[in-house]
Structure formats: C-alpha cells, structure tokens
Design a protein around this motif. Structure first.
Motif, PDB file in Angstrom:
ATOM      1  N   LYS A 138     -13.347 -10.775 -16.587  1.00 30.28           N
ATOM      2  CA  LYS A 138     -12.705  -9.460 -16.517  1.00 30.28           C
ATOM      3  C   LYS A 138     -11.226  -9.541 -16.911  1.00 30.28           C
ATOM      4  N   ARG A 139     -10.644  -8.365 -17.045  1.00 28.31           N
ATOM      5  CA  ARG A 139      -9.222  -8.241 -17.351  1.00 28.31           C
ATOM      6  C   ARG A 139      -8.500  -7.737 -16.107  1.00 28.31           C
ATOM      7  N   VAL A 140      -7.340  -8.341 -15.802  1.00 23.96           N
ATOM      8  CA  VAL A 140      -6.570  -8.004 -14.601  1.00 23.96           C
ATOM      9  C   VAL A 140      -5.157  -7.587 -15.006  1.00 23.96           C
ATOM     10  N   ALA A 141      -4.667  -6.500 -14.434  1.00 27.01           N
ATOM     11  CA  ALA A 141      -3.334  -5.977 -14.771  1.00 27.01           C
ATOM     12  C   ALA A 141      -2.286  -6.494 -13.794  1.00 27.01           C
ATOM     13  N   VAL A 142      -1.128  -6.898 -14.339  1.00 28.81           N
ATOM     14  CA  VAL A 142      -0.017  -7.359 -13.510  1.00 28.81           C
ATOM     15  C   VAL A 142       1.291  -6.808 -14.084  1.00 28.81           C
ATOM     16  N   LYS A 143       2.348  -6.913 -13.287  1.00 28.18           N
ATOM     17  CA  LYS A 143       3.660  -6.415 -13.696  1.00 28.18           C
ATOM     18  C   LYS A 143       4.585  -7.583 -14.040  1.00 28.18           C
ATOM     19  N   VAL A 176      -6.048   0.170 -14.159  1.00 31.48           N
ATOM     20  CA  VAL A 176      -7.205  -0.063 -13.290  1.00 31.48           C
ATOM     21  C   VAL A 176      -7.979   1.235 -13.086  1.00 31.48           C
ATOM     22  N   LYS A 177      -7.261   2.310 -12.813  1.00 35.49           N
ATOM     23  CA  LYS A 177      -7.931   3.600 -12.565  1.00 35.49           C
ATOM     24  C   LYS A 177      -8.662   4.115 -13.800  1.00 35.49           C
ATOM     25  N   ASN A 178      -8.142   3.792 -14.981  1.00 38.24           N
ATOM     26  CA  ASN A 178      -8.788   4.224 -16.223  1.00 38.24           C
ATOM     27  C   ASN A 178      -9.937   3.317 -16.644  1.00 38.24           C
ATOM     28  N   GLY A 179     -10.117   2.205 -15.931  1.00 35.61           N
ATOM     29  CA  GLY A 179     -11.224   1.310 -16.221  1.00 35.61           C
ATOM     30  C   GLY A 179     -10.935   0.265 -17.283  1.00 35.61           C
ATOM     31  N   ASN A 180      -9.701   0.200 -17.766  1.00 37.23           N
ATOM     32  CA  ASN A 180      -9.356  -0.819 -18.763  1.00 37.23           C
ATOM     33  C   ASN A 180      -9.234  -2.204 -18.137  1.00 37.23           C
ATOM     34  N   SER A 181      -8.768  -2.248 -16.897  1.00 34.52           N
ATOM     35  CA  SER A 181      -8.689  -3.499 -16.148  1.00 34.52           C
ATOM     36  C   SER A 181      -9.550  -3.376 -14.901  1.00 34.52           C
ATOM     37  N   GLY A 198      -2.202   8.094  -1.318  1.00 34.49           N
ATOM     38  CA  GLY A 198      -3.001   8.732  -2.359  1.00 34.49           C
ATOM     39  C   GLY A 198      -2.910   8.109  -3.734  1.00 34.49           C
ATOM     40  N   LEU A 199      -2.708   6.800  -3.810  1.00 30.96           N
ATOM     41  CA  LEU A 199      -2.612   6.125  -5.102  1.00 30.96           C
ATOM     42  C   LEU A 199      -3.921   6.172  -5.884  1.00 30.96           C
ATOM     43  N   GLY A 200      -5.048   6.132  -5.160  1.00 33.50           N
ATOM     44  CA  GLY A 200      -6.344   6.176  -5.845  1.00 33.50           C
ATOM     45  C   GLY A 200      -6.942   4.812  -6.100  1.00 33.50           C
ATOM     46  N   LEU A 201      -6.457   3.781  -5.400  1.00 34.30           N
ATOM     47  CA  LEU A 201      -7.024   2.438  -5.472  1.00 34.30           C
ATOM     48  C   LEU A 201      -7.378   1.982  -4.060  1.00 34.30           C
ATOM     49  N   LYS A 202      -8.106   0.867  -3.952  1.00 33.44           N
ATOM     50  CA  LYS A 202      -8.360   0.289  -2.632  1.00 33.44           C
ATOM     51  C   LYS A 202      -8.087  -1.212  -2.668  1.00 33.44           C
ATOM     52  N   VAL A 203      -7.551  -1.723  -1.579  1.00 40.18           N
ATOM     53  CA  VAL A 203      -7.224  -3.142  -1.451  1.00 40.18           C
ATOM     54  C   VAL A 203      -8.458  -3.878  -0.941  1.00 40.18           C
ATOM     55  N   VAL A 204      -8.831  -4.990  -1.608  1.00 43.69           N
ATOM     56  CA  VAL A 204     -10.075  -5.688  -1.248  1.00 43.69           C
ATOM     57  C   VAL A 204      -9.845  -7.134  -0.823  1.00 43.69           C
ATOM     58  N   THR A 205      -8.592  -7.562  -0.763  1.00 40.22           N
ATOM     59  CA  THR A 205      -8.312  -8.936  -0.312  1.00 40.22           C
ATOM     60  C   THR A 205      -7.241  -8.910   0.770  1.00 40.22           C
ATOM     61  N   LYS A 206      -7.197  -9.977   1.552  1.00 39.81           N
ATOM     62  CA  LYS A 206      -6.150 -10.111   2.564  1.00 39.81           C
ATOM     63  C   LYS A 206      -4.884 -10.665   1.906  1.00 39.81           C
ATOM     64  N   PRO A 207      -3.717 -10.373   2.470  1.00 42.93           N
ATOM     65  CA  PRO A 207      -2.469 -10.881   1.886  1.00 42.93           C
ATOM     66  C   PRO A 207      -2.449 -12.406   1.819  1.00 42.93           C
TER      67      PRO A 207
END
Length: 485
Positions: A138-143, A176-181, A198-207
């Motif tokens: 998969k592709r993952v987005a970062v800053k 991520v929301k657009n499905g590109n990543s 209301g960002l529209g994402l969900k966190v799936v891992t622990k810090p």
C-alpha cells in the motif's frame, strides 16, 4: 512611451511607500524575536475562524513573551520551511509541535520539553486497514520532516509499504480520505484531536515512539531567547496557566465545542459564498500581497531583462558572453530552488537575514528577468541587419542607431512576449509560499487547514487568479495599443 515609463515609475513608488508605511512599529523597550511555525497543526497551531493564529503553541509563546518581557513575531511558513529558515538564521526560533530527537539536537538547541506525544496511524473509517500488517503493497501519506514521517520510513521495509510525502497536514489527510493512500502517520495528539473534531479519519494503532515537543533555536545561538522561554515555561507551570492552555484546546469541552462549530459551519457556511464571506479579510490580504509582488517584480524584472538583453547585442564578445551566461543560469534554475537558495542559502553564507518579501522580489526578478532578456535579445536580433547598416552609413553612432532605429522596431516584436511574461510572473508568485510569503496560495493553505474544504477553497483561489490575469492581460493589451499607435 514617456507617459508609460512615468506611470510605471509612479506605481513602483506607490507600492514601495505602502510596503514601508505598513512596517510594524516596534517598542524599543521590548526585544522582538521572529518565531517560525506551521499553522496547519491543530491543536498546537492553526488559524481560527477570524484567521488569527491560535493553539497550544501560540498561547504558550505569547504567554511566555508576556512573562519575560519580549515580543514574538509569528511567521507562518510551514514546518519544513521553518526548520530550514532556522538553520540559515532567517528566524530566531521554531515552535510547531517539534519533537526533540538526537538528530535534531545536532543542529538545534531545544528548550525544556513542554508536551509529550507519540506516533499513531490513521485510516479511512470504512477502509480495510486494521493495523500495520495490512499495509503491505500500500501507499502511506506522511508530512515532510515530521516525526511521523521518520517513523513511517523506519518501518516501511518491514511492513512492505511505500511512503508519499506532502508539505501540509491537510494534503496528508485528504490523500487518505480520497483513497489515494491507505493510511497516514502523525503525532497522536494531533490525530486524536482531529478525530474528535470531525476530521473524518480513525486511529487504529496505539501511540509509539513517544517523544517530547520542544521550542528550538539554532545551535549555539539565541541563548538569551532560550533562557527566557525556559524561565517563562517554568512560571506558567507553577502558576497553573500552562494546564489551562492545554485544557483550553484538548479538554472534552473544547473538542466538543470545536466539533459543534465545524458541524454548524458545514451546514451554514461551507457554500462558496459562505466561505468567501468567512474568509474575506484573509483573501483580500492575500490578493493584495500577490498583486504587490507581481507589480514590483514585473518592474524590476523588466529593467533587469532589458539591460541584460541589450548587453547581449553590443558589439563586444565579453558583453555578449556575460549576457548569454546570465540568461543560461537564471533561466535554467527551477524557481523553487532559486527562492530557497536566496531565502535560506544566502543568509547561511553571509550571516545576514533576507526579508521574505525582498527574497521573493529578487527571485522573480532574476528568473523572469532572464526570460525577458532572452526575448529582448531575440527581438532586436529579429530586426533586419540592414537597418543597422543603413543607420551607420548615414553617420549615426551605434548607440543612437540602436535607440532611434532598431529598438522602436524591436519593441513591437517583443510586446506579445512581454504580455505573456507578465502573466507568468503573476502565476509564479504562488511558488513563493514556500518561503512563507502570505500571498494568495499560502492564504488558501491556511484557510483549508482550518475548514478542510480543499476543493471549494482552491476553486475560489483559482477563479481569483483567472480574474487578476484577465485584468492584467487587458491592461497589457491597452499598453500594446498605445505603443503601436
């Protein structure tokens, strides 16, 4: 022609006067420090509905400045640009949710930590990604330059994913929301705040990779500022103001209020007209800065380009060679690279700061001037060589022959190229957002970071550019008609 030159001179003088007149008056009793930040990083830094910069970091630096008796001039230039500007000495410090790492300690001095946060992964709510193992292929987005990007790159080979880098958080989340990543990595404090509001994402891992945020200055410099920050932070923690600031932006009541405000804006103000009304002041400021950059740059680039172009047609091998070399260098350098070199590279070599607006003007002057010089040289060369021979045979010296015979014919050939170059200069001002100039494009980024309405805001910005370009084109064609009359 004399009237046109006089008009251009008056416009140039007016813009210089306005720029100088609007310089902020600083109280001599209080020292002012320039602090870089990233205004797309809520709840630490972001622009509120009135386009004021708020958040934990902003309240902290302002409270500390008040406690310690100095002024903080905030420069919203983005995280990556802020780090580069600090390295080159263009700014005095950075506060932008910056994680303290051993690698960064080699270049920067950090304050006492003021916040702890880890790295988490967020995905689209209806996606199939449940954890790191699902990222294979998969592709993952970062800053750019963030701890989240560092962590993602450190594990990508283990989990078989690839990363794509963006300069702004909004672009990371939207990818991520657009499905590109498939997912993105960012600080837990930031992503958890976004999910709650209301960002529209969900966190799936622990810090993981828990780290501390710190205020940064260039290594070995600004020790007085660092001492003031640490002293002020200690006072704020002792008197309880620090906890109040954190609670103000991360408490349940704060996030609930923010989510409610976002929902209300979605239903009432997120139409095109509503967005324009909400952000009218910021958009107008961005338009003014863009026009100011364009006008001043066009004047400077035209003067520079004409001089270099004329140098290229003189009967001197040295002059022609110098003209060709200058055109080759500045036409060959990407505008983005040239802007960063002038704003960050030159101060590193000279030790002297270059104001962002000045760096932007120099960048556009050199780049656009090189193209102008090329078509000035080409326009003169396009005039039949017999014209010069005829003028010289009548006893006119080279300079007078050029001025009276060649240039009037060459200018008519150059006019269409001048008009195109004016339009290109206007569009190229958008690249200067990389060095923190709050022109129209940078203004759009800041607005989007708050309301996440990327499509609508960029549509508004695009239409504004088209309107300005249309006006500039009509003005240019009017000038062309006047010259040809």
């Amino acid at each position: 022609m004399k009237k046109i030159i006089a008009l251009i001179s008056c416009m140039f003088g007016l813009f210089v006067f306005i720029n100088v007149y609007h310089e902020p008056q600083v109280n001599a009793a209080e020292k002012t420090y320039t602090i870089g930040t990233d205004v797309t990083f809520p709840p630490f830094v972001y622009a509120d509905s009135n386009n004021n910069y708020v958040g934990i970091d902003m309240d902290l630096i302002r409270a500390i400045a008040k406690e310690e008796g100095f002024k903080a001039e905030i420069k919203p230039i983005g995280f990556n640009a802020a780090v580069q500007s600090l390295s080159s000495g263009q700014i005095d410090g950075v506060i932008a949710g910056m994680t303290i790492t051993d690698e960064r300690r080699q270049k920067f001095d950090f304050s006492t930590p003021y916040y702890k946060s880890g790295i988490v992964m967020a995905v689209a709510p209806k996606g199939n990604i449940k954890g790191l193992k699902d990222l294979k292929g998969k592709r993952v987005a970062v800053k750019t330059g963030t701890a989240g990007a560092t962590y993602a790159n450190s594990i990508k080979d283990r989990y078989g994913f690839r990363t794509v880098t963006f300069d702004d958080s909004d672009n990371v989340y939207n990818d991520v929301k657009n499905g590109n990543s498939a997912a993105c990595f960012d600080d837990s404090a930031v992503l958890n705040y976004g999910v709650k509001t209301g960002l529209g994402l969900k966190v799936v891992t622990k810090p993981t990779d828990i780290g501390s945020y710190g205020f940064a200055v260039e290594k070995g410099k600004n020790k007085e500022l660092m001492a003031k920050f640490n002293s002020g932070l200690k006072k704020l923690k002792a008197n309880g103001q620090y906890n109040k600031i954190v609670e103000k932006y991360t408490g349940e009541s704060a996030t609930a209020a923010q989510k409610k405000a976002s929902a209300k804006a979605d239903s009432e103000g997120h139409t095109f007209i509503g967005l324009i009304k909400q952000n009218k002041s910021a958009i107008l400021d961005g338009i003014f800065e863009t026009i100011k950059l364009t006008v001043v740059s066009i004047i400077c680039a035209t003067i520079f380009g004409v001089l270099i172009g004329l140098l290229g047609v003189l009967p001197s091998k040295f002059a022609r060679g110098a003209s060709t070399t200058i055109i080759y260098i500045f036409r060959g350098l990407p505008l983005l690279v040239l802007a960063l070199f002038i704003y960050n590279g030159v101060p590193s070599l000279t030790g002297s700061k270059v104001p962002a607006f000045v760096a932007g003007i120099i960048t556009l002057t050199l780049n656009e001037g090189a193209y102008t010089a090329a078509f000035v040289k080409g326009g003169i060369d396009a005039v039949d060589s017999g014209q010069m021979e005829a003028a010289r045979s009548l006893g006119l010296p080279f300079g007078r022959s050029m001025r009276k015979v060649i240039l009037p014919q060459g200018i008519k050939i150059m006019i269409p190229s001048f008009i195109n170059q004016f339009i290109i200069t206007l569009k190229d001002t958008s690249i200067l957002s990389i060095i923190g100039i709050l022109e129209l494009t940078q203004t759009g980024k800041i607005i989007i970071a708050r309301n996440l309405e990327g499509f609508k805001i960029w549509t508004i910005i695009a239409l504004i550019y088209l309107i300005i370009i249309t006006v500039l084109t009509l003005l240019s064609k009017w000038v062309e008609r006047r010259i040809n009359d």
